[in-house]
Design an enzyme around this catalytic site. Sequence first.
Site, short mmCIF file in Angstrom:
data_model
loop_
_atom_site.label_atom_id
_atom_site.label_comp_id
_atom_site.label_asym_id
_atom_site.label_seq_id
_atom_site.Cartn_x
_atom_site.Cartn_y
_atom_site.Cartn_z
N GLY A 41 37.91 30.16 40.30
CA GLY A 41 37.57 31.58 40.18
C GLY A 41 38.55 32.46 40.93
O GLY A 41 39.21 32.01 41.87
N ASN A 42 38.69 33.69 40.48
CA ASN A 42 39.59 34.63 41.14
C ASN A 42 39.31 36.06 40.71
O ASN A 42 38.71 36.29 39.66
CB ASN A 42 41.06 34.27 40.88
CG ASN A 42 41.33 33.97 39.43
OD1 ASN A 42 41.21 34.85 38.58
ND2 ASN A 42 41.65 32.72 39.12
N SER A 58 46.40 31.04 45.32
CA SER A 58 46.02 29.82 44.61
C SER A 58 45.52 28.75 45.58
O SER A 58 46.14 28.52 46.63
CB SER A 58 47.24 29.29 43.85
OG SER A 58 46.91 28.12 43.15
N GLY A 59 44.43 28.10 45.24
CA GLY A 59 43.99 26.91 45.96
C GLY A 59 43.47 27.13 47.37
O GLY A 59 43.34 26.17 48.13
N SER A 87 47.26 33.05 42.46
CA SER A 87 46.41 32.30 41.52
C SER A 87 47.21 31.88 40.28
O SER A 87 48.07 32.63 39.80
CB SER A 87 45.24 33.20 41.10
OG SER A 87 44.68 32.73 39.89
N SER A 88 46.88 30.71 39.74
CA SER A 88 47.58 30.24 38.54
C SER A 88 47.25 31.10 37.32
O SER A 88 47.88 30.99 36.28
CB SER A 88 47.25 28.77 38.27
OG SER A 88 45.85 28.58 38.29
N ASP A 89 46.25 31.98 37.44
CA ASP A 89 45.90 32.89 36.35
C ASP A 89 46.62 34.24 36.46
O ASP A 89 46.33 35.16 35.69
CB ASP A 89 44.39 33.13 36.32
CG ASP A 89 43.62 31.85 35.99
OD1 ASP A 89 44.01 31.17 35.02
OD2 ASP A 89 42.66 31.54 36.70
N HIS A 108 37.66 36.21 37.06
CA HIS A 108 37.57 34.96 36.31
C HIS A 108 36.66 33.99 37.05
O HIS A 108 36.80 33.81 38.25
CB HIS A 108 38.96 34.35 36.15
CG HIS A 108 38.94 32.99 35.57
ND1 HIS A 108 38.19 32.67 34.44
CD2 HIS A 108 39.54 31.82 35.94
CE1 HIS A 108 38.35 31.40 34.16
NE2 HIS A 108 39.15 30.86 35.05
N HIS A 110 34.17 30.10 36.37
CA HIS A 110 33.69 29.03 35.50
C HIS A 110 32.18 28.93 35.68
O HIS A 110 31.63 27.83 35.77
CB HIS A 110 34.33 27.68 35.85
CG HIS A 110 35.82 27.67 35.80
ND1 HIS A 110 36.59 26.77 36.50
CD2 HIS A 110 36.70 28.44 35.12
CE1 HIS A 110 37.88 26.98 36.26
NE2 HIS A 110 37.97 28.01 35.43
N ASP A 133 22.43 46.90 27.34
CA ASP A 133 22.85 47.85 28.37
C ASP A 133 24.29 47.57 28.81
O ASP A 133 25.16 48.43 28.71
CB ASP A 133 21.96 47.71 29.62
CG ASP A 133 20.57 48.28 29.43
OD1 ASP A 133 20.33 48.97 28.42
OD2 ASP A 133 19.72 48.02 30.31
N HIS A 173 36.68 26.99 28.55
CA HIS A 173 37.24 27.32 29.85
C HIS A 173 36.24 28.07 30.75
O HIS A 173 35.70 27.49 31.69
CB HIS A 173 38.53 28.13 29.64
CG HIS A 173 39.24 28.42 30.91
ND1 HIS A 173 40.50 28.96 30.96
CD2 HIS A 173 38.87 28.28 32.20
CE1 HIS A 173 40.88 29.11 32.21
NE2 HIS A 173 39.90 28.71 32.98
N TYR A 227 21.50 56.51 32.72
CA TYR A 227 20.87 55.68 33.75
C TYR A 227 21.61 55.76 35.08
O TYR A 227 22.82 55.90 35.12
CB TYR A 227 20.85 54.23 33.25
CG TYR A 227 20.45 53.21 34.27
CD1 TYR A 227 19.11 53.04 34.61
CD2 TYR A 227 21.40 52.42 34.90
CE1 TYR A 227 18.75 52.09 35.55
CE2 TYR A 227 21.04 51.47 35.83
CZ TYR A 227 19.70 51.31 36.15
OH TYR A 227 19.34 50.37 37.07
ZN LIG Z 1 39.76 28.95 35.01
#
Ligand SMILES: [Zn+2]
Length: 239
Positions: A41-42, A58-59, A87-89, A108, A110, A133, A173, A227
Amino acid sequence: MTIRSDEIGQALRAEITRIRRELCDLHALLPANGLVAWTSGNISARVPGADLMVIKPSGVGYPALTPESMVLSDLDGNVVEGEYQPSSDTGSHAYVYRHRPDVGGVVHTHSTYATAWSARGEAIPCVITAMADEFGGEIPVGPFALIGDEAIGKGIVETLAGHRSPAVLMRNHGVFTIGRDANAAVKAAVMTEDAARTVHLARAYGEPIPIPPDDIDALHHRYTHVYGQRPAADGVDEQ
Ligand SMILES: [Zn+2]
């Protein structure tokens, strides 16, 4: 042309420092809401007014994250300042910022239930008012894409172009969400997992009843225009 670290002026430096702190605090919300395991996640945030973004290293485990450990990169994913690798993303986050000027934050995860829908390549149908909504319809599925370059970013942008949803399930993914800022993108990530879990349970015990499209439109309009608390100062619509 990539800005160098020593070219960052005082005002921009103050803004980057603020975003580093905000992003560090927001990352704590991912494990707190059960959306991530280990270092997965990131979150990233655009630096307003500059072609820059800040993203998770990353990591690095969530308890070890600090404002200083966040990585500053340009919108091509090149590191401008960072003790760690980003991050690798990063390439995919950068792609989203380049192609969606309205986006100020990307998340991101999972998260379990939403990723289970993605593993089946199945969009989450809009069968509860909370989804109408927040997402204005189904939560769509994006293509399968390998991690490491911009392919995921391209899939996110192309899929979300046809939907009101701020969330996309990238096939096999996990979840990517966008927002006008990082906080809004985190909210969308939390709501995505909540919807995925509820609709999963509904389907496990029967056939969920679709909400008619006109009613989805009415619910989404009320939620996004009427709202909630409206800040008096700037008159900006708050969800
Ligand atoms: Zn991922």
